[in-house]
Design a protein around this motif. Structure first.
Motif, PDB file in Angstrom:
ATOM      1  N   ASP A 127      -8.439  -2.010   1.660  1.00 15.56           N
ATOM      2  CA  ASP A 127      -7.549  -1.932   0.505  1.00 15.56           C
ATOM      3  C   ASP A 127      -6.390  -0.994   0.793  1.00 15.56           C
ATOM      4  O   ASP A 127      -6.515  -0.024   1.543  1.00 15.56           O
ATOM      5  CB  ASP A 127      -8.308  -1.437  -0.719  1.00 15.56           C
ATOM      6  N   ASN A 128      -5.253  -1.293   0.168  1.00 11.81           N
ATOM      7  CA  ASN A 128      -4.114  -0.407   0.315  1.00 11.81           C
ATOM      8  C   ASN A 128      -4.358   0.896  -0.450  1.00 11.81           C
ATOM      9  O   ASN A 128      -4.993   0.896  -1.512  1.00 11.81           O
ATOM     10  CB  ASN A 128      -2.838  -1.062  -0.207  1.00 11.81           C
ATOM     11  N   PRO A 129      -3.829   2.002   0.053  1.00 10.83           N
ATOM     12  CA  PRO A 129      -3.940   3.266  -0.684  1.00 10.83           C
ATOM     13  C   PRO A 129      -3.070   3.243  -1.920  1.00 10.83           C
ATOM     14  O   PRO A 129      -2.169   2.409  -2.057  1.00 10.83           O
ATOM     15  CB  PRO A 129      -3.425   4.295   0.330  1.00 10.83           C
ATOM     16  N   LEU A 145       4.563   2.504   6.304  1.00 10.12           N
ATOM     17  CA  LEU A 145       3.457   2.264   5.380  1.00 10.12           C
ATOM     18  C   LEU A 145       2.279   1.604   6.094  1.00 10.12           C
ATOM     19  O   LEU A 145       1.117   2.012   5.915  1.00 10.12           O
ATOM     20  CB  LEU A 145       3.923   1.385   4.217  1.00 10.12           C
ATOM     21  N   GLU A 146       2.556   0.608   6.901  1.00  8.19           N
ATOM     22  CA  GLU A 146       1.493  -0.092   7.608  1.00  8.19           C
ATOM     23  C   GLU A 146       0.849   0.790   8.670  1.00  8.19           C
ATOM     24  O   GLU A 146      -0.377   0.788   8.839  1.00  8.19           O
ATOM     25  CB  GLU A 146       2.061  -1.372   8.225  1.00  8.19           C
ATOM     26  N   LYS A 154      -1.381   3.453   6.927  1.00  6.61           N
ATOM     27  CA  LYS A 154      -2.630   2.837   6.448  1.00  6.61           C
ATOM     28  C   LYS A 154      -3.612   2.654   7.595  1.00  6.61           C
ATOM     29  O   LYS A 154      -4.811   2.968   7.477  1.00  6.61           O
ATOM     30  CB  LYS A 154      -2.320   1.489   5.790  1.00  6.61           C
ATOM     31  N   ARG A 155      -3.118   2.194   8.724  1.00  5.50           N
ATOM     32  CA  ARG A 155      -3.990   1.934   9.875  1.00  5.50           C
ATOM     33  C   ARG A 155      -4.483   3.239  10.516  1.00  5.50           C
ATOM     34  O   ARG A 155      -5.651   3.356  10.884  1.00  5.50           O
ATOM     35  CB  ARG A 155      -3.228   1.102  10.913  1.00  5.50           C
ATOM     36  N   ALA A 157      -5.953   5.807   7.049  1.00  8.57           N
ATOM     37  CA  ALA A 157      -6.738   5.247   5.944  1.00  8.57           C
ATOM     38  C   ALA A 157      -6.741   6.208   4.756  1.00  8.57           C
ATOM     39  O   ALA A 157      -7.792   6.599   4.233  1.00  8.57           O
ATOM     40  CB  ALA A 157      -8.168   4.959   6.399  1.00  8.57           C
ATOM     41  N   GLN A 177      -6.220   8.031   0.986  1.00  7.56           N
ATOM     42  CA  GLN A 177      -6.480   7.630  -0.387  1.00  7.56           C
ATOM     43  C   GLN A 177      -5.174   7.375  -1.124  1.00  7.56           C
ATOM     44  O   GLN A 177      -5.118   6.544  -2.028  1.00  7.56           O
ATOM     45  CB  GLN A 177      -7.297   8.692  -1.113  1.00  7.56           C
ATOM     46  N   GLN A 178      -4.125   8.117  -0.728  1.00  7.77           N
ATOM     47  CA  GLN A 178      -2.817   7.880  -1.324  1.00  7.77           C
ATOM     48  C   GLN A 178      -1.714   8.222  -0.328  1.00  7.77           C
ATOM     49  O   GLN A 178      -1.864   9.065   0.548  1.00  7.77           O
ATOM     50  CB  GLN A 178      -2.597   8.664  -2.624  1.00  7.77           C
ATOM     51  N   ILE A 179      -0.597   7.519  -0.506  1.00  4.16           N
ATOM     52  CA  ILE A 179       0.644   7.819   0.194  1.00  4.16           C
ATOM     53  C   ILE A 179       1.640   8.282  -0.859  1.00  4.16           C
ATOM     54  O   ILE A 179       1.782   7.660  -1.914  1.00  4.16           O
ATOM     55  CB  ILE A 179       1.200   6.585   0.936  1.00  4.16           C
ATOM     56  N   PHE A 237       2.473  -2.907  -1.100  1.00  5.14           N
ATOM     57  CA  PHE A 237       2.065  -1.582  -1.548  1.00  5.14           C
ATOM     58  C   PHE A 237       2.649  -1.340  -2.940  1.00  5.14           C
ATOM     59  O   PHE A 237       3.725  -0.779  -3.084  1.00  5.14           O
ATOM     60  CB  PHE A 237       2.548  -0.508  -0.577  1.00  5.14           C
TER      61      PHE A 237
END
Length: 329
Positions: A2-4, A75-76, A79-80, A83, A85-87, A109
């Motif tokens: 899942d996305n943050p 962003l990608e 995430k990778r 991982a 919880q938030q950006i 996102f």
């Protein structure tokens, strides 16, 4: 995976985004990564964030337009790699919040929380000078926090808050000094302002709160947006940014002298100036200027600020005169 969650903390030049992040970031659970955007070639604010903050800087452009592809990549990659919880995105002070949010959603996102920091002391001047360009951040926020209102009469603060609420009736507007909020209060306000929760504020400090009345807003509409309708970038608004290195060492009276010079109009219309400077007593100083207020404070010797730089943002800037004021000849 899942996305943050994605939080955007916007604010016009000098509104206090970095100061807010220093208090906000420690309240967030799990891992957080900050994307910091400066429209100029080099930023200086990254050194002011908490020491253990994961920061990715995007400079030499604005993520609402020229740097959008790089934003998607960051962003990608974040995430990778993390991982998280938030950006948290801290855009340039001249970025369009609507564009940034739309880009992020297009990249998969969806912004969960959009915060606008608003310098209450500059609001009426800036909203008149820059119109929809300035108001875009306010009109597209879930939560508006007023800053630099300490020396303002209560009726002036109320007038600013009323104008903001009129322009964006779906936002929670916090009129008191957010720095006086307890950590739990700030956390609850931010949770209540998230898009997926609907706006609920029980702190008694938001603009529309009446005694004994629970404030509830629901963002059920989307702001229509046409990228071409917005006059939002540096070039279109005639902003200029200059960076100075090889800076003079500052004495006790230098901050007052620099402030007087920047406010005089002899150097152009200066909307923001900030930077790290060496002082005569061997400490490093951080100087922060907007027309209605200025701050200077010492930087701990444990903080690595890197190359000392001073940035000036404004219109019709006299670069040569600024060089003579700030730099070693």
């Amino acid at each position: 995976m899942d996305n943050p969650e994605l939080h955007i903390v916007a604010g016009f030049l000098g509104a206090g985004k970095t100061t807010f992040l220093n208090s906000y970031l420690p309240t967030l659970p799990g891992t957080t990564v900050v994307i910091e955007n400066e429209a100029g070639t080099v930023g200086v604010d990254g050194a002011l964030l908490p020491e253990d903050t994961n920061v990715r800087e995007l400079s030499a452009g604005c993520i609402c337009c020229t740097l959008a592809p790089e934003l998607q990549k960051q962003l990608e990659d974040i995430k990778r790699e993390f991982a998280p919880q938030q950006i948290v995105i801290e855009p340039s002070g001249v970025g369009n919040l609507s564009d940034i949010a739309n880009h992020c959603e297009r990249f998969g996102f969806k912004p969960t929380l959009k915060i606008a920091m608003v310098d209450a002391s500059e609001f009426e001047d800036f909203s008149e000078d820059f119109g929809t360009f300035y108001m875009d951040q306010i009109d597209n926020a879930n939560l508006v926090l007023l800053t630099h209102q300490n020396d303002m009469p209560e009726e002036d603060i109320a007038r600013v808050a009323a104008k903001i609420s009129e322009s964006n009736p779906d936002a929670i507007v916090i009129t008191s000094d957010w720095r006086e909020l307890k950590e739990t209060e700030l956390t609850n306000i931010c949770i209540g302002a998230k898009d997926d929760k609907g706006h609920v504020c029980e702190c008694g400090r938001c603009h529309c709160h009446e005694e004994g009345h629970e404030c509830k807003h629901h963002c059920e509409h989307e702001h229509d947006h046409d990228h071409d309708e917005h006059d939002h970038n540096y070039a279109n608004n005639n902003f200029e940014q200059f960076m100075f290195e090889d800076l003079k060492t500052w004495g006790d009276t230098t901050p007052r002298e620099v402030t007087k010079a920047l406010k005089s109009g002899d150097y152009g219309k200066v909307y923001r100036a900030k930077g790290f400077i060496n002082s005569e007593n061997g400490t490093t100083l951080y100087y922060d200027f907007v027309p209605n207020h200025q701050e200077i404070h010492k930087i701990s010797n444990t903080v690595n600020v890197g190359q000392l730089r001073f940035i000036v943002i404004g219109k019709d800037i006299n670069e040569q005169k600024l060089h003579e004021l700030l730099s070693i000849n």
